[in-house]
Write a protein that holds these residues in place. Structure first.
Motif, mmCIF file in Angstrom:
data_model
loop_
_atom_site.group_PDB
_atom_site.id
_atom_site.type_symbol
_atom_site.label_atom_id
_atom_site.label_comp_id
_atom_site.label_asym_id
_atom_site.label_seq_id
_atom_site.Cartn_x
_atom_site.Cartn_y
_atom_site.Cartn_z
ATOM 1 N N GLU A 48 7.606 31.052 26.939
ATOM 2 C CA GLU A 48 8.946 30.654 27.584
ATOM 3 C C GLU A 48 9.354 29.283 27.067
ATOM 4 O OE1 GLU A 48 11.336 30.313 31.800
ATOM 5 O OE2 GLU A 48 9.149 30.675 31.802
ATOM 6 N N ILE A 49 8.434 28.238 26.896
ATOM 7 C CA ILE A 49 9.141 27.138 26.489
ATOM 8 C C ILE A 49 9.316 27.115 25.113
ATOM 9 C CG2 ILE A 49 8.231 24.671 25.829
ATOM 10 C CD1 ILE A 49 8.552 24.966 28.907
ATOM 11 N N LYS A 50 8.484 27.987 24.230
ATOM 12 C CA LYS A 50 8.619 28.109 22.782
ATOM 13 C C LYS A 50 9.934 28.527 22.421
ATOM 14 C CE LYS A 50 4.297 29.346 22.096
ATOM 15 N NZ LYS A 50 2.824 29.487 21.540
ATOM 16 N N ALA A 51 10.383 29.776 23.308
ATOM 17 C CA ALA A 51 11.424 30.339 23.209
ATOM 18 C C ALA A 51 12.675 29.494 23.266
ATOM 19 C CB ALA A 51 11.556 31.572 24.064
ATOM 20 N N ASN A 52 12.648 28.617 24.416
ATOM 21 C CA ASN A 52 13.873 27.799 24.396
ATOM 22 C C ASN A 52 13.917 26.668 23.478
ATOM 23 O OD1 ASN A 52 14.452 28.925 26.932
ATOM 24 N ND2 ASN A 52 12.984 27.643 28.248
ATOM 25 N N ILE A 53 12.697 26.422 23.064
ATOM 26 C CA ILE A 53 12.787 25.279 21.790
ATOM 27 C C ILE A 53 13.578 26.019 20.569
ATOM 28 C CG2 ILE A 53 11.415 23.849 19.993
ATOM 29 C CD1 ILE A 53 9.487 23.552 22.323
ATOM 30 N N GLN A 54 13.307 27.225 20.487
ATOM 31 C CA GLN A 54 13.740 27.944 19.248
ATOM 32 C C GLN A 54 15.351 27.859 19.207
ATOM 33 O OE1 GLN A 54 12.460 28.518 16.443
ATOM 34 N NE2 GLN A 54 10.388 28.149 17.093
ATOM 35 N N VAL A 55 16.009 27.714 20.403
ATOM 36 C CA VAL A 55 17.175 27.749 20.685
ATOM 37 C C VAL A 55 17.751 26.336 19.601
ATOM 38 C CG1 VAL A 55 19.261 27.471 22.304
ATOM 39 C CG2 VAL A 55 17.452 29.156 22.694
ATOM 40 N N LEU A 56 17.080 25.346 20.226
ATOM 41 C CA LEU A 56 17.313 24.109 19.534
ATOM 42 C C LEU A 56 17.245 24.115 17.994
ATOM 43 C CD1 LEU A 56 17.641 21.013 19.093
ATOM 44 C CD2 LEU A 56 15.355 20.779 19.833
ATOM 45 N N LEU A 57 16.081 24.768 17.516
ATOM 46 C CA LEU A 57 15.880 24.809 16.284
ATOM 47 C C LEU A 57 16.688 25.618 15.420
ATOM 48 C CD1 LEU A 57 11.859 24.816 16.023
ATOM 49 C CD2 LEU A 57 13.561 22.829 16.153
ATOM 50 N N GLN A 62 21.172 25.326 11.141
ATOM 51 C CA GLN A 62 22.515 25.525 10.621
ATOM 52 C C GLN A 62 23.206 24.318 10.115
ATOM 53 O OE1 GLN A 62 24.096 28.630 10.891
ATOM 54 N NE2 GLN A 62 22.145 29.415 11.607
ATOM 55 N N VAL A 63 22.577 23.289 10.646
ATOM 56 C CA VAL A 63 23.129 21.860 10.082
ATOM 57 C C VAL A 63 22.161 21.360 9.128
ATOM 58 C CG1 VAL A 63 23.557 19.424 10.758
ATOM 59 C CG2 VAL A 63 23.805 21.327 12.423
ATOM 60 N N LEU A 179 21.744 16.465 4.502
ATOM 61 C CA LEU A 179 22.910 16.947 4.337
ATOM 62 C C LEU A 179 24.034 15.946 5.067
ATOM 63 C CD1 LEU A 179 22.488 20.768 4.059
ATOM 64 C CD2 LEU A 179 22.150 18.959 2.051
ATOM 65 N N ASP A 180 23.925 16.179 6.458
ATOM 66 C CA ASP A 180 24.843 15.482 7.064
ATOM 67 C C ASP A 180 24.119 14.763 8.258
ATOM 68 O OD1 ASP A 180 27.123 15.080 8.740
ATOM 69 O OD2 ASP A 180 28.211 16.850 8.116
ATOM 70 N N PRO A 181 23.724 13.509 8.075
ATOM 71 C CA PRO A 181 23.041 12.847 9.140
ATOM 72 C C PRO A 181 24.073 12.784 10.625
ATOM 73 C CG PRO A 181 22.710 11.655 7.281
ATOM 74 C CD PRO A 181 23.685 12.910 6.775
ATOM 75 N N GLU A 182 25.399 12.651 10.498
ATOM 76 C CA GLU A 182 26.086 12.465 11.451
ATOM 77 C C GLU A 182 26.174 13.794 12.345
ATOM 78 O OE1 GLU A 182 30.807 11.338 12.636
ATOM 79 O OE2 GLU A 182 29.815 10.500 10.813
ATOM 80 N N LYS A 183 26.337 14.998 11.632
ATOM 81 C CA LYS A 183 26.330 16.155 12.318
ATOM 82 C C LYS A 183 24.942 16.466 12.967
ATOM 83 C CE LYS A 183 28.282 20.984 11.826
ATOM 84 N NZ LYS A 183 28.662 21.685 11.127
ATOM 85 N N LEU A 184 23.838 16.015 12.348
ATOM 86 C CA LEU A 184 22.501 16.318 12.736
ATOM 87 C C LEU A 184 22.366 15.586 14.117
ATOM 88 C CD1 LEU A 184 19.718 17.030 12.798
ATOM 89 C CD2 LEU A 184 19.232 14.969 11.510
#
Length: 227
Positions: A48-57, A62-63, A179-184
Motif C-alpha cells: 500500500e505504501i509503495k503504491a502511494n509512492i508511485q503516485v509521487l514518482l 512527467q517533470v 531539465l527544469d529544477p524549478e518545476k522539480l
C-alpha cells in the motif's frame, strides 16, 4: 535526534542547491561494471505504501523523465549498513550464518516496529520519503546491533560512513542534468507533507547488495519475522 527538524533542514539546504544548479549527478548508476557490494539489514514498506509512492514518482517522471527512479522491488529503509558497499568486498569473505545468528540475538527483545511515511525531503542528488518510527524500538534495535557487532569478531563497518538515525527511503536519484529544477522543486513542494501511510514492519531482510539495492543484484541472506 528530532527527525522533523533534520528532514526540514536537509530539504531547505538541498532545495536551494538544486535551484541554484549546485546539485550532484550520480555518474555510477549507469556504470555496468560498478562492483561496489556490501551487506545490509533493511525493511521493505508495505504494498500500500509503495503504491502511494508511485503516485509521487509518476508525477516526478512527467517533470524529469531522464532521472533514476526506484522500482517497487528496490524501495527500502536501511536499518543498518553492516558492511558498506565497496569494490573490495565479496560474499565469499564472510560466513552469512554467523551474521544471521548475531542478528537473531539482537532481535530477541524487539516486539513491533511501526513506521509512518509522511512528506518528502531531498539531498543534493536525490529525493527521499520521510520515515518516522512511532516509538524508540528501531533506534533501540540499532544500538543493540552496534553493541553486539562491536563485541563480535565479525567483519563490519557499522557507522563508518555516517551514524544512521533516520528512517527515510530514497526513491529518485539524479543521473542526468535536470531539465527544469524549478518545476522539480514545485512538484516536490506538493508532497512535502503528503501522508504516504503507516505500516507495521512484518520482517527484516539481511541482503548482499549493490549500491542502489537493485533487485537483480541482490541476494537475500536471511529474513527475520517480527512478532
Amino acid at each position: 535526534m528530532n527527525l522533523t527538524e533534520h528532514y526540514n533542514q536537509l530539504y531547505t539546504t538541498s532545495s536551494k542547491s538544486i535551484l541554484t544548479g549546485k546539485y550532484s549527478i550520480d555518474t555510477e548508476i549507469k556504470n555496468e561494471s560498478d562492483s561496489r557490494f556490501g551487506i545490509t539489514l533493511l525493511i521493505r514498506p508495505s504494498d500500500e505504501i509503495k503504491a502511494n509512492i508511485q503516485v509521487l514518482l509518476n508525477e516526478l517522471k512527467q517533470v524529469e523523465p531522464e532521472q533514476y527512479y526506484y522500482p517497487d522491488s528496490d524501495i527500502h529503509i536501511t536499518v543498518m549498513s553492516i558492511i558498506s558497499c565497496s569494490e573490495n568486498f565479496n560474499l565469499n569473505h564472510i560466513s552469512p550464518n554467523d551474521y544471521i545468528q548475531l542478528i537473531c540475538k539482537s532481535l530477541v527483545d524487539v516486539d513491533k516496529v511501526t513506521i509512518q511515511f509522511k512528506g518528502i525531503t531531498a539531498s543534493s542528488s536525490a529525493i527521499m520519503i520521510q520515515g518516522f518510527p512511532t516509538d524508540e524500538t528501531l533506534n533501540n534495535l540499532r544500538n543493540k546491533l552496534r553493541e553486539d557487532f562491536k563485541n563480535s569478531q565479525l567483519q563490519q563497518s557499522i557507522d563508518s560512513r555516517y551514524r544512521i538515525s533516520t528512517a527515510h527511503a530514497t526513491v529518485m536519484r539524479f543521473q542526468e542534468k535536470l531539465l527544469d529544477p524549478e518545476k522539480l522543486i514545485q512538484t516536490a513542494e506538493k508532497y512535502r507533507d503528503y501522508d504516504f501511510g503507516e505500516f507495521n514492519v512484518k520482517s527484516l531482510e539481511l541482503v548482499y547488495n549493490d549500491w542502489y539495492q537493485r533487485k537483480s543484484n541482490t541476494k537475500v541472506l536471511g529474513e527475520f519475522c517480527l512478532r
